[in-house]
Design a protein around this motif. Sequence first.
Motif: not given
Length: 84
Positions: A63-71
């Motif tokens: 989830q943290m990796e997904s949020q970083a990718t979206n940012q």
Amino acid sequence: MLLASELIVGESLIGVVLAAVITFSGRDALLALVSNGFGTTSLWLGGITFVLLLVVLYCWIMQMESQATNQNEHGITSSANVRK
């Protein structure tokens, strides 16, 4: 460095206190919370807890990796993502 030495000394003191309590009580399992028959159950509970913890941590990291990718896709940068 000081914290590490405090932890070592604290652990040693607890060991001495436990040894004294066990020696003066005359019983080996003075602080036992469950009977000896709980051994097999505790192995299963420990294994299940370990696997559940692995799954929770894996999902959290994804989830943290997904949020970083979206940012990064939206051009949002934070001070933690900027390398100097």
